[in-house]
Design a protein around this motif. Structure first.
Motif: not given
Lengths: 236, 323, 539
Positions: C306-307, C309, C312-313, C315-316, C319-320, C374-375
């Motif tokens: 996730f960190v 690089g 964003v998508y 990563a989402l 995450s899901a 993820v946040g």
């Protein structure tokens, strides 16, 4: 299980030859699935870098010897045919034919490796082996304006990407060649089993599963050949 | 804030400092998850202990009751966790969106990581090593790259972290809310002195920050260093402001949309400028020949940052500093 | 349900030949299981010794006990030993090897020679890694992130990489053997849905071994080739992408987490059923949950990055998908708990481990939600929070299940009983020591202490001292079972074929079982865990 049906080739943990043959065949299929993922990691890497550096890959691919590659493809396809014939002979219990086909398969496999090593030797002479001594002459179409110091550096960058192609080329074909060597070793064992008379029309699953392996290694080459040798063809 | 200083180095904290606008949002999610976890842990542990006592084996031959399952129960404990995870996912995603979308106006600072130190470059030319001064209350964006292996900027008090990769830019942003000194860690293992690759973020009142800024900028601003380099490397022979050069006009280009030869459009950002310097032929602007040489190996990461900053400073209007 | 007269069978797999050859050339899955048991125990204590040194260093904030170079080698070798040479083979290669054929009523695994070969391959890989260790160690972390591992590190990366590459094939062969055996060797009447849940989890584990391991093997090979010949794959200076390495690495290494924990879940299903004398609640759901975890496990690797690089998508999406894995895991926990309801709950040692597993796995699983979110992951990843989380899964989960299983089947393996008092005592010590070691690390992680740090800011010391104290208690807890289990081999009371009054084919044969497992090939006419129908227990 009554002892009367006990075949000499039946291992103690199985109840019947049919069960044994099903189990070993399934085992080979599962192994081939593993192999698919093993090469899959390489194909994925190849796909990503080719997507990023299409020009470098085309230019590098142009350096490979398509004639030798095509001959090798034909050699391997023929060896698949003789392998299939060997399995057929084993099923019919034709011991002599089996031994001949196995031997021909091995010879074709060895021929493939011979041609491959000639290609490797050429690459070595041309300094196309990645690393510090790597050399590569870029033949750029003459439509660009001159800019001498920069042009040199630009070529350096392309060369780095060409090196990635050659790195993948050597690892992919090298691993394939290792599989061929193992395959020839397996054929040698099969030849010995056939010569000893272990293989009969009742018990031929060793030949069958060796055949599965051999065909798999051929199929890998069927993918390698166009991906490595032919992508540069349409570019020039 | 002497107290903050003392607290940081003495005693044993059980909860980190919250010193950015993001900290509260991350902490809220954290507390929600702690409540969820505590609820389920206590529920499971309580039931296990309760059953273990209540239904303990009373005679050596006794067996359990005969039932095998229940569809209603199975559905309940499949569906309820599913909805809880959806809540957590959406919440976490919204926090992450906020983290990855910096506001329009940020104070930009360039970061170069190398084994084993952090180098910071302010736009006005100040350079710092392992210490970063920022003003309180302003969103700050770090634009980061590495000279060697992968590093990672991590400021626990701000709840932000991002890998710093060789060969590309990554960035994070934060808005400090509380003056003080905060840990800065390298959070991606990078070799022998990884645990020595630490520093401090010094958050100052805006007035103090101004004083600090004016304290020393011996080499001029980052953009002006970039301008000198732009001359030295003879970039200006092709990239001319009058549109007569062989390369695109750079004035006013940054942040705009450019059309490439392939027909696609891209936004001109730090990464694109960087790529255009190092690998010019990769994505050429429409209407130009791919004749620009690469400067790979000719400019250092820090010089690259100066050039990028110079390109950013080139507005369509004559570059007059208003501040 | 009586256990009948207790006696040592005159002929069993342990007295079927005594020479060294009868062990080193054996094809008996039970003997191979014991060969593996000896080897993984050795590697466990080697890996454990590194952990002791790590915790000693971290007792003080300054890097004063060993040098930073040494410290980096210590945590690398701890990870390599524990992950590749202990956790991955632990349950499958020992308990799995011993039990898979017996539980399905077969005489052996389908491919016994391959089984023995897999042990030798494992040992060969282990020797390479031990060589790397003796020749100076390796300092890349068990994750081998490029470009550090290929360009920057000056330590023995290649021997270690080769060791892991080779050992990978032993787990491929074990997985292959289990898949073939479960498909083709089941006794008459042993349908898929009559199989004990341990077999379902072994099957799911085998799928991951067969599908995931080759990708790790090729990735590690590319690292070695890049390092050795300067072929460019991941080095950015050669146009390569270091993040591609992370994708390939985690494509295996995330599923590998499930290789480690699924077998343990299978063991716990057996333990809960046996010590509640009751069918596992929701058998079908638990069985399918194993397969679901194995399949979903292949789709979530990106949550390690996730960190790093990625966009964003993506990563989402990762995450899901990661949250989805939580569902079957939660289903299992609820089903085990429900199994205890109206059971006949015994408090014997294996059950204590099962209860410990459920509790610790629950905490490990729930803190996984923190990381999948993820946040929040941005703050806690690469800190001690993640160290605590995966130790709750791998030590609190896998190791608890392994020890529970070892205690449950030890009478079957050895034919003798261990000292119940010492066993309960050490189970308690392990549970306490474990929590004291790893719970403070959650707090440290949220405070921001990064992982793989040789020295740390002084305000973190108190929590680190707690953790180090817990580690020493934990170490004692692991040594005690070594002693009383060894002792029981000679002096333990005879166990008889079914000391727990459990059902399952393994309890219908003698303890220890004969070489061919059953005097007469069994025919199965009952469901797993059928405690209501009286099952004749043959001795």
């Amino acid at each position: 299980m009554p002892d009367v049906t006990h075949h000499p080739a039946l291992a103690h943990q199985f109840d019947s030859l049919a069960q044994q043959s099903e189990a070993t065949t399934l085992g080979m299929w599962v192994f081939l699935v593993t192999e698919v993922l093993f090469f899959g990691g390489l194909f994925a890497t190849y796909a990503i870098y080719r997507g990023w550096y299409p020009d470098a890959f085309a230019a590098a691919s142009h350096e490979l010897d398509v004639t030798l590659g095509a001959i090798n493809t034909a050699v391997l396809i023929t060896s698949s045919l003789t392998m299939a014939l060997a399995v057929h002979a084993a099923q019919l219990g034709q011991r002599k034919a089996l031994m001949v086909f196995l031997a021909v398969t091995m010879i074709l496999g060895a021929a493939f490796l011979g041609i491959k090593s000639v290609e490797y030797y050429h690459k070595f002479v041309e300094h196309h082996i990645p690393g510090p001594s790597f050399q590569f002459e870029i033949r750029i179409s003459p439509n660009d304006g001159g800019n001498p110091p920069g042009k040199l550096a630009d070529v350096e960058l392309l060369k780095a990407h060409v090196q990635i192609f050659f790195s993948l080329y050597f690892v992919m074909t090298g691993l394939h060649a290792v599989h061929m060597v193992i395959g020839i070793g397996i054929m040698l064992v099969m030849l010995w089993l056939a010569w000893r008379g272990t293989i009969t029309d009742e018990y031929y699953s060793p030949i069958e599963i060796s055949g599965l392996y051999w065909h798999f290694v051929d199929i890998v080459w069927i993918f390698l050949f166009p991906l490595l040798y032919l992508i540069g063809r349409h570019a020039h | 804030m002497d107290e903050a200083d003392a607290d940081m180095w003495k005693g044993t904290p059980l909860f980190p400092d919250s010193a950015s606008t993001m900290a509260g949002r991350v902490d809220a999610l954290y507390f929600f998850l702690i409540v969820v976890s505590a609820f389920f842990s206590v529920l499971i542990a309580g039931l296990i202990v309760f059953y273990a006592v209540k239904y303990r084996r009373r005679s050596p031959d006794s067996v359990g009751a005969s039932f095998h399952g229940g569809m209603a129960l199975e559905l309940t404990w499949t569906v309820i966790p599913f909805f809880i995870t959806i809540v957590i996912f959406v919440w976490g995603a919204s926090v992450f969106f906020a983290m990855s979308r910096p506001p329009d106006e940020t104070l930009n600072i360039y970061v170069v990581g190398k084994q084993w130190m952090w180098k910071f470059q302010h736009l006005d030319g100040q350079r710092e090593i392992n210490e970063l001064h920022v003003p309180v209350g302003r969103p700050v964006k770090l634009i980061m790259t590495s000279e060697d292996v992968i590093h990672d900027v991590f400021v626990p008090a701000f709840r932000v972290k991002a890998d710093v990769l060789p060969g590309r830019y990554t960035n994070i942003w934060f808005q400090p809310t509380k003056p003080g000194r905060y840990h800065l860690f390298c959070a991606e293992y990078c070799g022998t002195r990884h645990s020595g690759m630490v520093g401090e973020v010094v958050v100052m009142d805006p007035s103090e920050y101004q004083t600090w800024l004016s304290g020393g900028a011996p080499e001029g601003s980052l953009a002006s260093a970039g301008a000198r380099l732009f001359q030295d490397l003879a970039c200006n022979t092709c990239h001319r402001p009058d549109a007569q050069g062989r390369g695109p006009v750079l004035e006013g280009l940054f942040g705009k949309t450019a059309t490439l030869q392939s027909g696609e459009t891209i936004t001109v950002d730090e990464a694109y400028v960087r790529e255009s310097i190092l690998n010019p032929s990769a994505r050429v602007t429409a209407g130009f020949q791919p004749i620009m040489p690469t400067f790979q190996g000719l400019v250092t990461e820090e010089q690259l940052l100066e050039l990028v900053e110079y390109v950013k400073s080139l507005q369509s209007l004559p570059p007059v500093q208003t501040r | 349900m009586s256990t009948g007269t207790v006696f040592m069978p005159p002929r069993h797999y342990l007295n079927d030949g005594y020479g060294i050859r009868s062990w080193l050339l054996t094809r008996d899955h039970k003997r191979i299981a014991l060969l593996y048991l000896a080897a993984v125990t050795l590697f466990f204590f080697v890996g454990g010794a590194f952990a002791v040194l790590i915790r000693l260093e971290l007792a003080t904030p300054a890097g004063d006990f060993v040098s930073d170079e040494t410290y980096n080698k210590l945590f690398t070798m701890h990870g390599v030993m524990m992950v590749f040479f202990f956790l991955i083979p632990s349950i499958p290669a020992t308990l799995g090897n011993f039990l898979v054929p017996i539980m399905i009523g077969a005489k052996d695994l389908a491919l016994p020679k391959l089984n023995l070969a897999s042990w030798y391959i494992y040992i060969l890989g282990g020797l390479f890694t031990l060589y790397a260790l003796i020749a100076g160690g390796v300092d890349t972390g068990w994750t081998f992130y490029t470009p550090f591992s290929t360009v920057s590190s000056t330590t023995n990366v290649i021997p270690t990489a080769l060791g892991i590459f080779i050992t990978g094939f032993s787990s491929i062969l074990t997985g292959l053997n289990f898949i073939v055996t479960i498909h083709r060797m089941r006794a008459p009447g042993m349908t898929w849905f009559r199989m004990p849940l341990f077999l379902w989890s072994m099957y799911a584990t085998s799928l991951i071994m067969v599908l995931g391991t080759p990708v790790l093997a090729i990735t590690i090979l590319l690292v070695a080739v890049e390092r050795l010949f300067h072929f460019g794959f991941f080095d950015p200076r050669l146009g390569g992408d270091p993040v591609l390495f992370q994708h390939l690495f985690w494509f295996y290494s995330h599923p590998a987490v499930y290789i480690m924990v699924l077998p343990s879940m299978g063991v716990v299903s057996e333990l809960v059923a046996a010590f509640c004398r009751k069918q596992v609640f929701g058998y079908g759901f638990v069985a399918f949950a194993s397969v679901a975890i194995a399949v979903l496990g292949f789709l979530v690797w990106g949550h390690h990055m996730f960190v790093a690089g990625q966009s964003v998508y993506s990563a989402l999406i990762f995450s899901a998908l990661s949250f989805l894995v939580a569902i079957p895991s939660a289903v299992k926990v609820f089903n085990w708990t429900a199994t205890m309801y109206r059971g006949s709950v015994s408090w014997q040692t294996p059950m204590l481990y099962a209860i410990g597993f459920i509790g610790l796995f629950t905490i490990g699983g729930l803190t996984g939600l923190f990381l999948a979110s993820v946040g929040l992951d941005v703050h806690v990843t690469d800190t001690y929070f993640i160290i605590a989380h995966f130790h709750y899964i791998m030590v609190g989960g896998t190791l608890m299940g392994y020890l529970g299983g070892l205690h449950y089947w030890w009478p079957k393996i050895s034919g003798r009983l261990y000292n119940e008092f010492l066993a309960k005592l050490s189970a308690g010590i392990i549970f306490l020591g474990f929590n004291l070691t790893f719970f403070p690390q959650f707090i440290l992680g949220y405070l921001g202490m990064p992982r793989r740090y040789h020295a740390y800011p002084p305000e973190f010391q108190v929590l680190n001292v707690l953790s180090s104290a817990g580690a020493s208690i934990l170490g004692v807890g692991y040594l005690i079972p070594m002693l009383y289990l060894m002792w029981s081999l000679r002096y333990g009371k005879l166990a008889g074929s079914n000391p727990w009054g459990a059902v399952g084919l393994e309890w219908t044969t003698t303890s220890p079982p004969p070489t061919e497992n059953f005097a007469e090939s069994p025919v199965v006419t009952w469901d797993a865990y059928d405690y209501q129908t009286t099952v004749t227990v043959e001795s």
